[in-house]
Design a protein around this motif. Sequence first.
Motif, PDB file in Angstrom:
ATOM      1  N   ASN A  32       0.861  -1.104  -0.717  1.00 14.28           N
ATOM      2  CA  ASN A  32      -0.155   0.139  -0.129  1.00 14.28           C
ATOM      3  C   ASN A  32       0.964   1.070  -0.446  1.00 14.28           C
ATOM      4  OD1 ASN A  32      -1.860  -1.451   0.327  1.00 14.28           O
ATOM      5  ND2 ASN A  32      -1.534  -1.974   2.558  1.00 14.28           N
ATOM      6  N   PHE A  33       1.877   1.413   0.274  1.00 14.69           N
ATOM      7  CA  PHE A  33       3.252   2.825   0.830  1.00 14.69           C
ATOM      8  C   PHE A  33       4.207   1.451   0.674  1.00 14.69           C
ATOM      9  CE2 PHE A  33       4.151   5.893   3.602  1.00 14.69           C
ATOM     10  CZ  PHE A  33       4.876   5.775   3.873  1.00 14.69           C
ATOM     11  N   MET A  34       4.889   2.806   0.404  1.00 11.57           N
ATOM     12  CA  MET A  34       6.653   2.318   0.467  1.00 11.57           C
ATOM     13  C   MET A  34       7.299   4.267   0.247  1.00 11.57           C
ATOM     14  SD  MET A  34       7.668  -0.664  -2.511  1.00 11.57           S
ATOM     15  CE  MET A  34       9.428  -0.724  -1.827  1.00 11.57           C
ATOM     16  N   GLY A  35       8.402   3.828   1.515  1.00 11.65           N
ATOM     17  CA  GLY A  35       8.742   4.412   1.589  1.00 11.65           C
ATOM     18  C   GLY A  35      10.758   4.717   2.268  1.00 11.65           C
ATOM     19  N   TRP A  36      10.656   5.967   2.057  1.00 15.27           N
ATOM     20  CA  TRP A  36      12.565   6.315   2.383  1.00 15.27           C
ATOM     21  C   TRP A  36      12.564   6.826   3.828  1.00 15.27           C
ATOM     22  CZ3 TRP A  36      16.365   3.950   0.059  1.00 15.27           C
ATOM     23  CH2 TRP A  36      16.384   3.358  -0.711  1.00 15.27           C
ATOM     24  N   PHE A  52       2.726   5.652  -2.851  1.00 12.65           N
ATOM     25  CA  PHE A  52       1.671   5.277  -2.184  1.00 12.65           C
ATOM     26  C   PHE A  52       1.758   4.689  -4.136  1.00 12.65           C
ATOM     27  CE2 PHE A  52      -0.290   7.072   1.571  1.00 12.65           C
ATOM     28  CZ  PHE A  52       1.161   7.724   2.124  1.00 12.65           C
ATOM     29  N   SER A  53       0.471   3.613  -3.328  1.00  6.68           N
ATOM     30  CA  SER A  53       0.255   2.060  -3.947  1.00  6.68           C
ATOM     31  C   SER A  53      -0.677   2.836  -5.934  1.00  6.68           C
ATOM     32  CB  SER A  53      -1.153   1.519  -3.704  1.00  6.68           C
ATOM     33  OG  SER A  53      -2.199   1.590  -3.804  1.00  6.68           O
ATOM     34  N   GLY A  54      -0.786   4.294  -5.804  1.00  4.15           N
ATOM     35  CA  GLY A  54      -1.631   4.510  -6.604  1.00  4.15           C
ATOM     36  C   GLY A  54      -0.267   5.984  -6.897  1.00  4.15           C
ATOM     37  N   SER A  62      10.363  19.275   5.682  1.00  2.00           N
ATOM     38  CA  SER A  62      11.483  19.729   6.193  1.00  2.00           C
ATOM     39  C   SER A  62      12.191  18.938   4.941  1.00  2.00           C
ATOM     40  CB  SER A  62      11.885  19.109   7.574  1.00  2.00           C
ATOM     41  OG  SER A  62      11.774  17.763   7.148  1.00  2.00           O
ATOM     42  N   MET A  63      11.531  17.817   3.709  1.00  2.00           N
ATOM     43  CA  MET A  63      12.316  17.511   2.690  1.00  2.00           C
ATOM     44  C   MET A  63      11.830  17.667   1.641  1.00  2.00           C
ATOM     45  SD  MET A  63      13.812  15.211   4.608  1.00  2.00           S
ATOM     46  CE  MET A  63      13.977  14.932   6.366  1.00  2.00           C
ATOM     47  N   LYS A  64      10.928  18.389   1.834  1.00  2.00           N
ATOM     48  CA  LYS A  64      10.375  19.062  -0.007  1.00  2.00           C
ATOM     49  C   LYS A  64      11.058  20.232  -0.697  1.00  2.00           C
ATOM     50  CE  LYS A  64       5.255  19.033   1.030  1.00  2.00           C
ATOM     51  NZ  LYS A  64       4.727  19.770   0.981  1.00  2.00           N
ATOM     52  N   GLY A  65      11.425  19.911  -2.000  1.00  2.00           N
ATOM     53  CA  GLY A  65      13.020  20.282  -3.254  1.00  2.00           C
ATOM     54  C   GLY A  65      13.589  20.252  -3.357  1.00  2.00           C
ATOM     55  N   ARG A  66      14.158  19.286  -2.163  1.00  2.00           N
ATOM     56  CA  ARG A  66      15.856  18.203  -2.914  1.00  2.00           C
ATOM     57  C   ARG A  66      15.697  17.217  -3.253  1.00  2.00           C
ATOM     58  NH1 ARG A  66      19.584  18.449   0.880  1.00  2.00           N
ATOM     59  NH2 ARG A  66      17.696  18.810   2.970  1.00  2.00           N
ATOM     60  N   PHE A  67      14.966  16.058  -2.322  1.00  2.71           N
ATOM     61  CA  PHE A  67      14.383  14.753  -2.075  1.00  2.71           C
ATOM     62  C   PHE A  67      13.040  14.120  -3.676  1.00  2.71           C
ATOM     63  CE2 PHE A  67      17.349  13.762   0.683  1.00  2.71           C
ATOM     64  CZ  PHE A  67      17.461  14.491   1.727  1.00  2.71           C
ATOM     65  N   THR A  68      13.198  13.195  -4.509  1.00  2.00           N
ATOM     66  CA  THR A  68      11.870  13.089  -5.384  1.00  2.00           C
ATOM     67  C   THR A  68      12.199  11.423  -4.851  1.00  2.00           C
ATOM     68  OG1 THR A  68      12.692  14.910  -6.798  1.00  2.00           O
ATOM     69  CG2 THR A  68      11.320  12.998  -7.426  1.00  2.00           C
ATOM     70  N   ILE A  69      10.790  11.012  -4.618  1.00  2.65           N
ATOM     71  CA  ILE A  69      10.148   9.977  -4.644  1.00  2.65           C
ATOM     72  C   ILE A  69       9.982   9.304  -5.855  1.00  2.65           C
ATOM     73  CG2 ILE A  69       8.819   9.857  -3.481  1.00  2.65           C
ATOM     74  CD1 ILE A  69       9.644   7.401  -1.694  1.00  2.65           C
ATOM     75  N   SER A  70      10.854   8.096  -6.725  1.00  2.00           N
ATOM     76  CA  SER A  70       9.666   7.579  -7.719  1.00  2.00           C
ATOM     77  C   SER A  70       9.955   5.761  -7.676  1.00  2.00           C
ATOM     78  CB  SER A  70      10.470   7.730  -9.170  1.00  2.00           C
ATOM     79  OG  SER A  70      11.521   7.953  -9.291  1.00  2.00           O
ATOM     80  N   ARG A  71       9.323   5.114  -8.999  1.00  4.61           N
ATOM     81  CA  ARG A  71       9.168   3.997  -8.293  1.00  4.61           C
ATOM     82  C   ARG A  71       9.129   3.132 -10.100  1.00  4.61           C
ATOM     83  NH1 ARG A  71       3.291   2.502  -6.681  1.00  4.61           N
ATOM     84  NH2 ARG A  71       2.314   2.590  -8.517  1.00  4.61           N
ATOM     85  N   ASP A  72       9.839   2.412 -10.212  1.00  3.65           N
ATOM     86  CA  ASP A  72       9.284   1.250 -11.494  1.00  3.65           C
ATOM     87  C   ASP A  72       9.299   0.205 -11.500  1.00  3.65           C
ATOM     88  OD1 ASP A  72      10.138  -0.129 -13.650  1.00  3.65           O
ATOM     89  OD2 ASP A  72      12.059   0.824 -14.321  1.00  3.65           O
TER      90      ASP A  72
END
Length: 115
Positions: A32-36, A52-54, A62-72
């Motif tokens: 349902n959820f994956m995270g760092w 999230f799964s969708g 505090s993390m916005k702007g420098r970090f980007t999460i993505s998935r394959d």
Amino acid sequence: QVQLVESGGGLVQPGGSLRLSCAASGNIFNFNFMGWYRQAPGKQRELVAAIFSGGMTDYPDSMKGRFTISRDNAKNTIYLQMNSLKPEDTAVYYCLARAVSNDYWGQGTQVTVSS
């Protein structure tokens, strides 16, 4: 049993970039959820980024702007792109996968930001 394997950590100079990977042994659609998350010495583990799964992503302010999460999805892998790194980003970075009834953690990968 789900296994998560992080990679991509290392030593980087301030202002540099790194991309972390977290490869799951199963289909990431099951989560349902994956995270760092990250944990610095003497500090609590904190959320860095979530996906999230969708496909929706979320970041603490505090993390916005420098970090980007993505998935394959084809590779059952999520990524964390980290830019403009600062010494205070030094920590062990962990991947979490959350299914209906279980949380699974990777072993962590060390990120050290230092000149």
